[in-house]
Design a protein around this motif. Structure first.
Motif, mmCIF file in Angstrom:
data_model
loop_
_atom_site.group_PDB
_atom_site.id
_atom_site.type_symbol
_atom_site.label_atom_id
_atom_site.label_comp_id
_atom_site.label_asym_id
_atom_site.label_seq_id
_atom_site.Cartn_x
_atom_site.Cartn_y
_atom_site.Cartn_z
ATOM 1 N N GLU A 190 0.837 -1.217 0.000
ATOM 2 C CA GLU A 190 0.000 0.000 0.000
ATOM 3 C C GLU A 190 0.866 1.258 0.000
ATOM 4 O O GLU A 190 2.025 1.227 0.400
ATOM 5 C CB GLU A 190 -0.948 0.004 1.211
ATOM 6 C CG GLU A 190 -0.314 0.382 2.532
ATOM 7 C CD GLU A 190 0.254 -0.807 3.304
ATOM 8 O OE1 GLU A 190 0.514 -1.856 2.695
ATOM 9 O OE2 GLU A 190 0.459 -0.660 4.516
ATOM 10 N N THR A 237 -3.310 4.025 2.382
ATOM 11 C CA THR A 237 -4.375 3.960 1.373
ATOM 12 C C THR A 237 -4.491 2.518 0.904
ATOM 13 O O THR A 237 -3.614 1.700 1.196
ATOM 14 C CB THR A 237 -4.043 4.854 0.163
ATOM 15 O OG1 THR A 237 -2.894 4.308 -0.496
ATOM 16 C CG2 THR A 237 -3.761 6.288 0.572
ATOM 17 N N ASN A 238 -5.559 2.213 0.175
ATOM 18 C CA ASN A 238 -5.702 0.848 -0.330
ATOM 19 C C ASN A 238 -4.865 0.672 -1.593
ATOM 20 O O ASN A 238 -4.643 1.640 -2.334
ATOM 21 C CB ASN A 238 -7.169 0.546 -0.644
ATOM 22 C CG ASN A 238 -7.982 0.528 0.638
ATOM 23 O OD1 ASN A 238 -7.517 0.016 1.659
ATOM 24 N ND2 ASN A 238 -9.158 1.116 0.593
ATOM 25 N N ASP A 240 -5.354 -0.534 -4.531
ATOM 26 C CA ASP A 240 -5.831 -0.138 -5.861
ATOM 27 C C ASP A 240 -6.550 1.220 -5.890
ATOM 28 O O ASP A 240 -7.232 1.525 -6.846
ATOM 29 C CB ASP A 240 -6.716 -1.246 -6.475
ATOM 30 C CG ASP A 240 -7.276 -2.148 -5.442
ATOM 31 O OD1 ASP A 240 -6.632 -3.170 -5.224
ATOM 32 O OD2 ASP A 240 -8.304 -1.809 -4.812
ATOM 33 N N ASP A 241 -6.359 2.026 -4.844
ATOM 34 C CA ASP A 241 -6.945 3.375 -4.873
ATOM 35 C C ASP A 241 -6.305 4.193 -6.000
ATOM 36 O O ASP A 241 -5.093 4.114 -6.213
ATOM 37 C CB ASP A 241 -6.675 4.106 -3.541
ATOM 38 C CG ASP A 241 -7.618 3.664 -2.447
ATOM 39 O OD1 ASP A 241 -8.665 3.081 -2.772
ATOM 40 O OD2 ASP A 241 -7.289 3.882 -1.268
ATOM 41 N N ASP A 242 -7.133 4.972 -6.653
ATOM 42 C CA ASP A 242 -6.648 5.813 -7.748
ATOM 43 C C ASP A 242 -6.012 7.086 -7.161
ATOM 44 O O ASP A 242 -6.604 7.745 -6.305
ATOM 45 C CB ASP A 242 -7.855 6.155 -8.649
ATOM 46 C CG ASP A 242 -7.481 7.145 -9.710
ATOM 47 O OD1 ASP A 242 -6.697 6.761 -10.588
ATOM 48 O OD2 ASP A 242 -7.948 8.311 -9.636
ATOM 49 N N GLU A 245 -8.002 10.347 -7.443
ATOM 50 C CA GLU A 245 -9.175 10.313 -6.568
ATOM 51 C C GLU A 245 -8.741 10.588 -5.112
ATOM 52 O O GLU A 245 -9.350 11.378 -4.392
ATOM 53 C CB GLU A 245 -9.849 8.939 -6.697
ATOM 54 C CG GLU A 245 -11.056 8.707 -5.824
ATOM 55 C CD GLU A 245 -12.139 9.793 -5.938
ATOM 56 O OE1 GLU A 245 -12.778 10.049 -4.916
ATOM 57 O OE2 GLU A 245 -12.320 10.402 -7.027
ATOM 58 N N LEU A 246 -7.616 9.949 -4.711
ATOM 59 C CA LEU A 246 -7.120 10.142 -3.336
ATOM 60 C C LEU A 246 -6.786 11.597 -3.060
ATOM 61 O O LEU A 246 -7.005 12.088 -1.955
ATOM 62 C CB LEU A 246 -5.848 9.306 -3.119
ATOM 63 C CG LEU A 246 -6.038 7.801 -2.954
ATOM 64 C CD1 LEU A 246 -4.693 7.088 -3.010
ATOM 65 C CD2 LEU A 246 -6.733 7.486 -1.630
#
Ligand code: FAD
Length: 405
Positions: A190, A237-238, A240-242, A245-246
């Motif tokens: 992550e 963050t996760n 596969d978070d973009d 977007e984050l």
């Protein structure tokens, strides 16, 4: 001093600058190579900021501390919080180290300010030739010297001869790759988001440095600089978070509102996303070439140990190189540098930063309770708290390294 080839230091980060200054102050000449130019040197992503007492002692030794203190924030205390209960778990106060150090506190002072001040000192020293906008390309070892190939400020290829070459070029060290030395360890899947915000978190009971445990979203919160006051907060963050977007302003506001449980807009001054690596080079020295700082080891910023332990490498190495070059020791001293500093990197910096992250993100309620009870127990007993601080402030690692022959 007899005329001899200078030490080539690659990289004017905090480690390269401390090494260069400490060598020069011990009458050793240095060529310091830095890829960035005077124009863009200070345009670097915000990174390290917490300087532990041991590191302040080293900075003081070269006259750097006096320049940093007015630009930093003195932070004697740090706290552990449980976000699930919104409760303080434990507070540690460096005042307990008053008999151990002249600096019983952490100085919050950004890497960029440290290198700005140290670079001015390096440029002013007669024994340091600072070569800005000079990119190190490769090297060749000879029996009596090391020869570096660089691209100089005019864009021309040039060779520079040195007695030793030290890679302080950071985690992507070309030298380490050319030596074919493994960078052993792992990278966390992550990424961490860092948000810089103009808001005084002390209004909510926090102190200058805070570690906040939470099985869902642990964080670190630091009073980062001021005036004007800036705080930094990190969240995981996760995978596969973009990224876009984050970093969206609404998403950042939402995170901060959720964190503090209040509904107001914050003045967000910046944000960046970074990947965390836990790695140590298999060798710190091959012949006349030595690795130091991030070139030799990288770790998570939880605990603020990367810059600090890198600066400790620099001072350890400077003393040894000076003795070698003054004919007071042979160059097996450099093997001792490797034994001492690699031990610290593996057994202290890596072990502790991995433990710090586990502590904050622990999901098992029984283990969390046990961890928090243990922190409380240590904080409440002055003898245990002092022992805890000797470890987090890196005294323990320095003292242990001294015992290594
Ligand atoms: C978000 C974040 C927060 C952090 N917070 C902390 C903290 O609170 N406390 C802490 O102790 N650590 C922290 N760290 C780690 C810390 O920033 C690093 O450990 C430290 O900067 C390493 O210093 P260095 O001098 O070894 O390398 P760097 O700081 O990376 O400097 C390397 C220098 O070498 C130059 N260079 C690179 N390649 C070449 C080349 N080919 N030729 C010439 N020059 C070259 C670069 O331009 C740079 O100036 C943090 C890191 C991150 C990412």
């Amino acid at each position: 001093m007899a005329k001899r080839d200078p030490v080539i230091v690659v990289g004017a980060g905090p480690v390269g600058l401390c090494l260069a200054l400490s060598l020069a102050q011990q009458d050793v000449s240095v060529i310091l190579l830095e890829a960035m130019s005077d124009e863009n040197f200070l345009d670097q992503v915000p990174r390290a900021g917490s300087n532990h007492p041991t590191t302040l002692e080293f900075f003081d030794r070269i006259g750097l501390y006096a320049k940093m203190e007015p630009r930093g924030i003195i932070a004697p205390k740090f706290q552990y919080w449980d976000r699930q209960d919104n409760a303080l778990i434990a507070e540690f106060d460096h005042a307990l180290l008053k008999d151990d150090t002249k600096f019983p506190y952490v100085l919050q002072c950004e890497r960029i300010k440290i290198i700005e001040e140290a670079l001015k000192m390096a440029k002013a020293h007669a024994l340091i030739e600072v070569r800005m906008a000079t990119e190190f390309i490769s090297f060749e070892q000879r029996s009596d010297a090391v020869v570096a190939q660089v691209k100089n400020i005019a864009g021309e290829s040039e060779t520079i001869r040195g007695s030793y070459l030290v890679s302080c070029e950071g985690a992507r060290s070309i030298v380490r790759r050319m030596l074919d030395v493994d960078f052993e360890g792992f990278t966390y899947p992550e990424r961490t988001i860092n948000i810089e915000v103009a808001y005084d978190f002390r209004n909510h009971g926090y102190t200058e440095r805070n570690y906040i445990s939470d099985p869902d979203e642990y964080s670190n919160l630091f009073h980062w600089k001021g005036p004007p006051d800036r705080w930094r907060i990190h969240f995981p963050t996760n995978i596969d978070d973009d990224e876009n977007e984050l970093k969206r302003p609404e998403a950042l506001q939402k995170r901060l509102k959720k964190f503090l449980g209040i509904d107001r807009d914050f003045e967000i001054c910046g944000c960046n996303l970074y990947t965390v690596h836990q790695r140590v080079a298999a060798k710190f020295r091959i012949g006349r070439v030595v690795l130091a700082g991030d070139a030799a080891h990288v770790s998570s910023p939880i605990g603020g140990m990367g810059l600090n332990s890198g600066v400790h490498d620099a001072f350890n190495l400077a003393d040894k190189l000076a003795r070698i070059l003054h004919g007071e020791a042979d160059d097996t001293e450099l093997d001792r540098y490797e034994r001492q500093r690699r031990h610290v990197a593996v057994k202290h910096t890596q072990a502790q930063t991995i433990r710090n992250k586990r502590l904050l993100e622990e999901r098992d309620p029984a283990v969390r309770r046990r961890n928090h009870d243990e922190l409380r127990r240590q904080a409440e007993d002055p003898a245990l708290a002092r022992k805890f601080l000797l470890r987090t402030a890196l005294f323990e690692s320095l003292r242990e390294a001294e015992q290594i022959a």
